[in-house]
Design a protein around this motif. Structure first.
Motif, PDB file in Angstrom:
ATOM      1  N   ARG A  24       0.847  -1.203   0.000  1.00  0.00           N
ATOM      2  CA  ARG A  24       0.000   0.000   0.000  1.00  0.00           C
ATOM      3  C   ARG A  24       0.874   1.242   0.000  1.00  0.00           C
ATOM      4  O   ARG A  24       1.816   1.345   0.773  1.00  0.00           O
ATOM      5  N   GLY A  25       0.522   2.164  -0.865  1.00  0.00           N
ATOM      6  CA  GLY A  25       1.294   3.408  -0.940  1.00  0.00           C
ATOM      7  C   GLY A  25       2.757   3.123  -1.189  1.00  0.00           C
ATOM      8  O   GLY A  25       3.623   3.829  -0.696  1.00  0.00           O
ATOM      9  N   GLY A  26       3.055   2.037  -1.954  1.00  0.00           N
ATOM     10  CA  GLY A  26       4.437   1.733  -2.302  1.00  0.00           C
ATOM     11  C   GLY A  26       5.214   1.014  -1.214  1.00  0.00           C
ATOM     12  O   GLY A  26       6.389   0.729  -1.383  1.00  0.00           O
ATOM     13  N   ARG A  27       4.558   0.712  -0.069  1.00  0.00           N
ATOM     14  CA  ARG A  27       5.279   0.017   0.987  1.00  0.00           C
ATOM     15  C   ARG A  27       4.663  -1.351   1.236  1.00  0.00           C
ATOM     16  O   ARG A  27       3.441  -1.495   1.177  1.00  0.00           O
ATOM     17  N   VAL A  28       5.508  -2.336   1.489  1.00  0.00           N
ATOM     18  CA  VAL A  28       4.992  -3.680   1.753  1.00  0.00           C
ATOM     19  C   VAL A  28       4.379  -3.690   3.141  1.00  0.00           C
ATOM     20  O   VAL A  28       5.048  -3.380   4.125  1.00  0.00           O
ATOM     21  N   VAL A  29       3.116  -4.025   3.215  1.00  0.00           N
ATOM     22  CA  VAL A  29       2.457  -4.066   4.525  1.00  0.00           C
ATOM     23  C   VAL A  29       2.643  -5.453   5.144  1.00  0.00           C
ATOM     24  O   VAL A  29       3.029  -5.583   6.292  1.00  0.00           O
ATOM     25  N   PHE A  30       2.346  -6.498   4.384  1.00  0.00           N
ATOM     26  CA  PHE A  30       2.706  -7.846   4.825  1.00  0.00           C
ATOM     27  C   PHE A  30       2.963  -8.672   3.591  1.00  0.00           C
ATOM     28  O   PHE A  30       2.578  -8.295   2.481  1.00  0.00           O
ATOM     29  N   ASP A  31       3.633  -9.812   3.786  1.00  0.00           N
ATOM     30  CA  ASP A  31       3.752 -10.703   2.638  1.00  0.00           C
ATOM     31  C   ASP A  31       4.033 -12.113   3.105  1.00  0.00           C
ATOM     32  O   ASP A  31       4.439 -12.332   4.240  1.00  0.00           O
ATOM     33  N   GLY A  32       3.758 -13.095   2.269  1.00  0.00           N
ATOM     34  CA  GLY A  32       3.892 -14.488   2.679  1.00  0.00           C
ATOM     35  C   GLY A  32       2.930 -14.870   3.790  1.00  0.00           C
ATOM     36  O   GLY A  32       3.261 -15.636   4.686  1.00  0.00           O
ATOM     37  N   LEU A  33       1.746 -14.343   3.735  1.00  0.00           N
ATOM     38  CA  LEU A  33       0.770 -14.622   4.789  1.00  0.00           C
ATOM     39  C   LEU A  33      -0.048 -15.863   4.407  1.00  0.00           C
ATOM     40  O   LEU A  33      -0.609 -15.921   3.320  1.00  0.00           O
ATOM     41  N   ASP A  34      -0.058 -16.874   5.273  1.00  0.00           N
ATOM     42  CA  ASP A  34      -0.859 -18.070   5.020  1.00  0.00           C
ATOM     43  C   ASP A  34      -1.834 -18.275   6.165  1.00  0.00           C
ATOM     44  O   ASP A  34      -1.442 -18.182   7.326  1.00  0.00           O
TER      45      ASP A  34
ATOM     46  N   LEU E 132       4.998  11.027   6.156  1.00  0.00           N
ATOM     47  CA  LEU E 132       3.975  10.324   5.371  1.00  0.00           C
ATOM     48  C   LEU E 132       2.745  11.204   5.174  1.00  0.00           C
ATOM     49  O   LEU E 132       2.353  11.943   6.058  1.00  0.00           O
ATOM     50  N   PRO E 133       2.137  11.129   3.991  1.00  0.00           N
ATOM     51  CA  PRO E 133       0.854  11.841   3.859  1.00  0.00           C
ATOM     52  C   PRO E 133      -0.213  11.158   4.714  1.00  0.00           C
ATOM     53  O   PRO E 133      -0.171   9.938   4.907  1.00  0.00           O
ATOM     54  N   VAL E 134      -1.138  11.953   5.212  1.00  0.00           N
ATOM     55  CA  VAL E 134      -2.177  11.406   6.083  1.00  0.00           C
ATOM     56  C   VAL E 134      -2.979  10.321   5.366  1.00  0.00           C
ATOM     57  O   VAL E 134      -3.463   9.379   5.991  1.00  0.00           O
ATOM     58  N   ALA E 135      -3.104  10.439   4.051  1.00  0.00           N
ATOM     59  CA  ALA E 135      -3.865   9.451   3.291  1.00  0.00           C
ATOM     60  C   ALA E 135      -3.321   8.041   3.506  1.00  0.00           C
ATOM     61  O   ALA E 135      -4.053   7.065   3.366  1.00  0.00           O
ATOM     62  N   TYR E 136      -2.039   7.915   3.839  1.00  0.00           N
ATOM     63  CA  TYR E 136      -1.424   6.597   3.960  1.00  0.00           C
ATOM     64  C   TYR E 136      -1.552   6.004   5.351  1.00  0.00           C
ATOM     65  O   TYR E 136      -1.102   4.905   5.594  1.00  0.00           O
ATOM     66  N   LEU E 137      -2.151   6.742   6.282  1.00  0.00           N
ATOM     67  CA  LEU E 137      -2.183   6.244   7.658  1.00  0.00           C
ATOM     68  C   LEU E 137      -3.311   5.240   7.866  1.00  0.00           C
ATOM     69  O   LEU E 137      -4.355   5.311   7.227  1.00  0.00           O
ATOM     70  N   SER E 138      -3.088   4.325   8.799  1.00  0.00           N
ATOM     71  CA  SER E 138      -4.166   3.418   9.189  1.00  0.00           C
ATOM     72  C   SER E 138      -5.073   4.136  10.180  1.00  0.00           C
ATOM     73  O   SER E 138      -4.757   5.228  10.651  1.00  0.00           O
ATOM     74  N   ALA E 139      -6.217   3.525  10.485  1.00  0.00           N
ATOM     75  CA  ALA E 139      -7.204   4.173  11.345  1.00  0.00           C
ATOM     76  C   ALA E 139      -6.599   4.590  12.686  1.00  0.00           C
ATOM     77  O   ALA E 139      -6.789   5.710  13.161  1.00  0.00           O
ATOM     78  N   GLY E 140      -5.828   3.700  13.297  1.00  0.00           N
ATOM     79  CA  GLY E 140      -5.266   3.996  14.600  1.00  0.00           C
ATOM     80  C   GLY E 140      -4.204   5.082  14.520  1.00  0.00           C
ATOM     81  O   GLY E 140      -4.084   5.935  15.411  1.00  0.00           O
ATOM     82  N   GLN E 141      -3.434   5.072  13.439  1.00  0.00           N
ATOM     83  CA  GLN E 141      -2.417   6.111  13.272  1.00  0.00           C
ATOM     84  C   GLN E 141      -3.079   7.474  13.112  1.00  0.00           C
ATOM     85  O   GLN E 141      -2.617   8.477  13.655  1.00  0.00           O
ATOM     86  N   LYS E 142      -4.181   7.516  12.392  1.00  0.00           N
ATOM     87  CA  LYS E 142      -4.920   8.774  12.235  1.00  0.00           C
ATOM     88  C   LYS E 142      -5.400   9.266  13.588  1.00  0.00           C
ATOM     89  O   LYS E 142      -5.307  10.440  13.917  1.00  0.00           O
ATOM     90  N   ARG E 143      -5.938   8.341  14.358  1.00  0.00           N
ATOM     91  CA  ARG E 143      -6.442   8.705  15.665  1.00  0.00           C
ATOM     92  C   ARG E 143      -5.327   9.293  16.532  1.00  0.00           C
ATOM     93  O   ARG E 143      -5.510  10.271  17.235  1.00  0.00           O
ATOM     94  N   ARG E 144      -4.160   8.662  16.457  1.00  0.00           N
ATOM     95  CA  ARG E 144      -3.042   9.165  17.251  1.00  0.00           C
ATOM     96  C   ARG E 144      -2.660  10.566  16.812  1.00  0.00           C
ATOM     97  O   ARG E 144      -2.353  11.422  17.630  1.00  0.00           O
ATOM     98  N   LEU E 145      -2.719  10.793  15.500  1.00  0.00           N
ATOM     99  CA  LEU E 145      -2.391  12.135  15.004  1.00  0.00           C
ATOM    100  C   LEU E 145      -3.411  13.151  15.523  1.00  0.00           C
ATOM    101  O   LEU E 145      -3.052  14.267  15.911  1.00  0.00           O
ATOM    102  N   ALA E 146      -4.684  12.746  15.551  1.00  0.00           N
ATOM    103  CA  ALA E 146      -5.691  13.658  16.089  1.00  0.00           C
ATOM    104  C   ALA E 146      -5.403  13.957  17.555  1.00  0.00           C
ATOM    105  O   ALA E 146      -5.570  15.088  18.018  1.00  0.00           O
TER     106      ALA E 146
END
Ligand code: HEM
Ligand SMILES: Nc1ncnc2c1ncn2[C@@H]1O[C@H](COP(=O)(O)OP(=O)(O)OP(=O)(O)O)[C@@H](O)[C@H]1O
Ligand SMILES: Nc1ncnc2c1ncn2[C@@H]1O[C@H](COP(=O)(O)OP(=O)(O)OP(=O)(O)O)[C@@H](O)[C@H]1O
Ligand SMILES: [Mg+2]
Ligand SMILES: [Mg+2]
Lengths: 223, 251, 225, 225, 223
Positions: A24-34, E132-146
């Motif tokens: 996502r957004g050019g970064r690997v979030v996870f991989d090889g997940l089974d 990182l742009p805010v668009a790339y944050l996960s829900a919890g990361q957004k919350r922390r930023l708030a």
């Protein structure tokens, strides 16, 4: 219809992920997940913020691209795609403030080819609010309305992304009971959460160990 | 636990949704208004259509004036009522003001429309065209747009309190247009007639035509008032129903 | 307080440029509208030159209308407006900062690009001066008056049309005086084409600079959730 | 599947009417745009009648452009689009239902109101028939082509101007043939004013009915989060 | 500035609500509500969904009209209005996806007249994500930023509406620590939550008992 919604799902369906990868957004979030989830089982996905829980659920729902590996519902309805067999309840509630509670339920029921809405609204204790416009609902009431979608049409796989957010204690208990029922009927649930739900038949998947994308799956049976 | 001296919110809310005194008063007032309106309009119509002389220049078409001019006046008057009520609603938060402003809008819009149509009908023989884009006509069209915008705003915002305040702001801002309409014939040289009744040096219009015109104007004004009362009563009832319905859905 | 105003202005301008494409987008849009007109009404050069100032002004209004929802709606929907209201900056100045940023990213670039566009429409070179001057004075009024409509409809998702409807009556004086000041046809009755209209346009602009933020703030308060 | 299509159509239309004001609002907006033009270019009746069909068409384009963001953006932002995609209805048909609903609430009412507006612009009565016919055929193309622009910019908050820019090139053929078919000036090169242009307009409309939903669906998929 | 943000708030400030009433969408949500919170104290607002927790917090922040009664900060800065002395973190995160994490923090710090942002980002473990742009944050990361807004400028009253939503366990612990620090400095916290936070010096306010708008305030000291 409401009878049909009580029917059992085919007992031998399994949701299978094989060396699944997510970028996502050019970064690997996870991989090889089974992992594998059998009918009647829940998979509880946990992990720190940003570990990729939401991304995984959205991949299963067909809403985020699968960057590698595969994910499939073995033994599901061969006519339908995987997303068409899932109910996805994500961070966003997908509600329109200009529609009333009843209209919202009617719309989703009709769109998903489901049936009667009265029971679903009652299950989530929304029947008193049925005529209210969604704009008037509190955060938890909105969340409950989003959750009614699960009951409007029978689909084997439930994908729940932090479903307990904003719910009061009674509603959480109600939701857990609904999940148990779904599992008892042979459904599959994948739920990302930071809160302990106390489901009986659950495995857990921990995403994003500090080292990197690797993930662990472990069997567990919390109280 | 509740503050003893003050009304509780629910009591205050009942008072809000239930301006009982207005209902009682308007109930007694309405028959008189209706009667007076009918009398004045009948007299005015007779005088203007049959008893008054045709104009030496315009002939019989001058009779359009007896409709056109009062409706134009009431179009502007209606806006002033609406803006005045809006100001009261914003400053004093009086629920009746809110209801009055909302109820005045469609009536004012109707008179504006009537003024535009009759003016247009009159313009055909007088100016040889239905419509020109001069300052008087344009500002009058803007007035119609303002009315319609005001009504559209009420219609789209679901919640009455919020809708009322937003609409009040709009009404107040738009009130700038009213003097512009009136003085447009002075500030710009337009095709349209300059003021001939409300002038510093007295009306420049024959008494035989002024009398019926004034009677018609009075009749129109009473007609406006009657309609306003009826509409306000209907709006109050509608709000009562809404409150009851909301009260029934969950405490 | 001035610091907060400036910070808000910078942030809104930055966002407008990143999200909406900013100045370039506004000019480009303007260009396409201008390019469409001859397609609609035929390529008669005389006719085009005749209506050029009018068309430029109509295009100005439209690009202002199309961007009005940028003013408050995004901030309202994501909760930023709530927080802006708990700041020390009065809501009137918040509205003013936003309107100013709107002008910087839509009105100003168009003023700069206007001569080029006049060329496209076959406008005489001598008319460029008054046109640019009129636009420079008139476009801020579009942004500041537009703020009123944007604020009134802030709680309505996709209130675009409604906001336009509410605002257009207020735009009409700007249009009339703007066209007349730019030497176009305009409402025939406006006397002394150039000078006086420019003065009137200036008056409208000044009034709107005050009225806009005040009314917009009142409208925002009315829309409190 | 047809049931899902119909349900989506009804819901979108209902929402457009409640939130955006629907048909009445569209006509009202159209009226104000038409009223603005004479203010801009002067009250010369001959001139007005001359460019009336062109102006009507330009106003049509604008009201379509101003409402484009209603098509997908709200559904994208509140998560509804995600769920619409997990339904059994193919995304192409989702896009088609939304475009159709857009036409029902913007294009169709304008077609109905067009003669009245022609009156305001001093159009000859004999020109009303061809005008209405051309609008009836041309307006669906505006909604269906517009869906492409709306889908391309769905992930951009306040993408209004950008969507307009993307869509305007597609609108140009509609505009040219539409004006010509309505008997207006238009680009002089179009031969056999009435009939042939109408045919060409019909062809454009038919192509857009297919191209619009397909391209829009592809664009939506590309915008997956 | 960052020194100033560590200063104590005036020790004798009290947030006082007297027969407070709230009407929303034409319905009475609560009414006759009385409570007092002293400096260094937290008030934990609980109650079922729709009881009026968010409404109460928004009233204090000046974002929902006070339909009756009054609410004031006695002993606060007399030059400032109550909303200007509060930090409100509500259900909405107030983030712009086109801005980066650092830009967001800089903006709010500047707007609220605060100082350095580095420390605040570090406190909420966002320093790695600053560019990182805010668009790339996960829900919890957004919350922390708030939540970083709380630390960007010193304000005595914190209004937190379900602040733990989407936060992982480590972040919740971090937040609770921040709240304890704020209380120790003489701040006031009003927090609406369905989750037990385990704050030491807290009263609790239960809204929306089934009978109607009446509300109870009780002293309590959870573990
Ligand atoms: C659509 C076209 C027209 C519109 C919108 C219009 C509008 C108005 C308005 C707003 C007024 C009230 C002005 C005031 O009291 O400040 C008025 C008054 C009047 N109009 Fe018209 N008018 C139109 C056409 C005409 C025509 C064609 C005539 C006749 C030649 C006419 C004759 C008058 C007269 C005699 C008055 C009374 C003037 C006075 O005493 O103030 N109007 N009109
Ligand atoms: N914008 C609104 N317009 C009208 N009524 C509203 C609005 N928001 C909330 N309400 C009503 O006010 C009441 C209180 O809502 P509020 O959001 O304060 O509840 P809450 O206690 O925060 O609930 P939750 O735990 O679900 O967040 C509810 O009954 C709700 O229906
Ligand atoms: N739309 C997006 N574009 C780019 N990157 C994203 C996007 N959404 C999330 N990410 C990144 O993907 C990673 C996983 O995000 P995801 O939302 O799946 O996390 P999560 O486990 O659900 O976290 P949380 O507990 O906070 O909800 C994060 O590092 C985040 O920065
Ligand atoms: Mg997540
Ligand atoms: Mg809440």
């Amino acid at each position: 219809m409401s009878d049909e919604s009580k029917r059992h799902f085919t007992g031998d369906a399994r949701l299978i992920a094989e060396s699944l990868a997510c970028i996502r957004g050019g970064r690997v979030v996870f991989d090889g997940l089974d992992f594998e989830v059998a009918a009647g089982e829940a998979l509880i996905v946990t992990g720190r913020n940003g570990a990729g829980k939401s991304s995984l659920l959205r991949q299963i729902a067909g809403l985020v691209e699968v960057a590698g590996g595969r994910i499939a519902l073995d033994g599901g309805d061969p006519e339908l795609t995987l997303p068409e067999q899932t109910h996805y309840v994500g961070h966003l509630d997908a509600l329109k403030s200009a529609m009333s509670v009843r209209e919202t339920a009617l719309f989703w029921s009709g769109y998903f080819g489901g049936g009667d809405i009265g029971e679903a609204l009652a299950e989530l204790d929304l029947d008193d609010l049925a005529e209210l416009p969604v704009a008037y609902l509190s955060a938890g009431q909105k969340r409950r309305l989003a959750l009614t979608r699960l009951l409007l049409a029978p689909r084997p796989v439930w994908l729940l992304d932090e479903p307990t957010v904003a719910l009061d204690k009674a509603s959480v208990a109600r939701l857990v009971a609904l999940m148990e029922t779904h599992l008892a009927r042979g459904g599959i649930i994948i739920v990302a959460t930071h809160q302990d739900l106390g489901l009986a038949n659950a495995r857990s998947l921990v995403l994003g160990t500090p080292q990197g994308g690797r993930a662990d799956v472990s069997e567990s049976a919390p109280a | 636990m509740a503050g003893m001296s003050e009304l509780t919110a629910s009591q205050r809310f009942q008072a809000f949704a239930n301006p009982a005194r207005f209902m009682a008063l308007s109930d007694r007032l309405l028959p008189f208004c209706t009667g007076a309106t009918a009398l004045l309009l009948a007299a005015g119509l007779y005088l203007s259509l049959f008893a008054s002389p045709p104009d030496y220049q315009q002939g019989e078409t001058v009779r359009i004036m007896y409709i056109h001019v009062p409706s134009a006046w009431l179009a502007m008057f209606g806006y002033m009522v609406m803006a005045g009520a809006s100001a009261v609603a914003l400053v004093f938060r009086h629920p009746l003001a809110d209801i009055g402003a909302k109820s005045a809008a469609p009536i004012g819009a109707a008179f504006t429309f009537l003024a535009l149509v009759t003016g247009s009908l009159w313009g055909r023989p007088m100016w040889g065209t239905w419509w020109v884009w001069d300052a008087r006509l344009t500002s009058m069209l803007i007035l119609l747009f303002l009315y319609l915008g005001y009504m559209a705003l009420w219609a789209t915002i679901e919640e009455p309190v919020r809708a009322g305040r937003a609409a009040a702001v709009l009404a107040l801002v738009g009130s700038i247009n009213v003097p512009i309409i009136h003085y447009s014939v002075v500030w710009w040289n337009t095709l349209h007639q300059p003021a001939s009744v409300f002038r510093i040096d007295g009306p420049a219009i024959a008494t035989s035509m002024l009398m019926p015109l004034l009677i018609m104007a009075l009749g129109f004004t009473l007609f406006f008032m009657t309609l306003l009362l009826v509409r306000m009563r209907a709006e109050i009832l509608r709000r009562r129903v809404r409150v009851l319905r909301l009260a029934r859905t969950e405490g | 307080m001035m610091r907060a105003f400036q910070i808000l202005l910078v942030r809104d301008t930055k966002l407008a440029i990143r999200v909406g494409g900013g100045a370039g987008m506004a000019v480009f849009f303007f260009l396409t509208v201008i390019a469409i007109v001859p397609l609609g009404i035929g390529p008669n050069l005389k006719l085009l030159a005749n209506i050029a100032p009018g068309m430029l002004w109509v295009a100005l209004l439209l690009s202002a209308l199309l961007t009005l929802d940028r003013l408050f709606q995004a901030d309202y929907e994501d909760g930023s407006l709530d927080l802006l209201m708990t700041g020390a900056l009065p809501l009137e100045l918040v509205a003013a900062a936003k309107a100013l940023s709107h002008w910087l990213t839509t009105g100003l670039p168009l003023v700069v690009a206007a001569p080029l566009l006049g060329l496209l429409l076959n406008l005489e070179t001598s008319a460029f001066g008054p046109l640019v001057l009129a636009m420079l004075i008139g476009t801020p009024a579009l942004s500041f008056l537009g703020a009123i409509g944007a604020a009134l409809t802030v709680s309505i998702r996709r209130g675009g049309l409604l906001a336009s409807l509410l605002v257009i009556p207020f735009y009409i004086p700007v249009l009339i005086f703007g066209v007349a000041a730019a030497g176009g046809g305009g409402v025939s009755a406006v006397p002394g084409a150039g000078g006086q209209s420019l003065l009137l346009l200036g008056a409208v602009a000044l009034v709107s600079l005050v009225l806009g933020p005040v009314a917009a703030a009142a409208a925002l308060r009315a829309n409190l959730r």
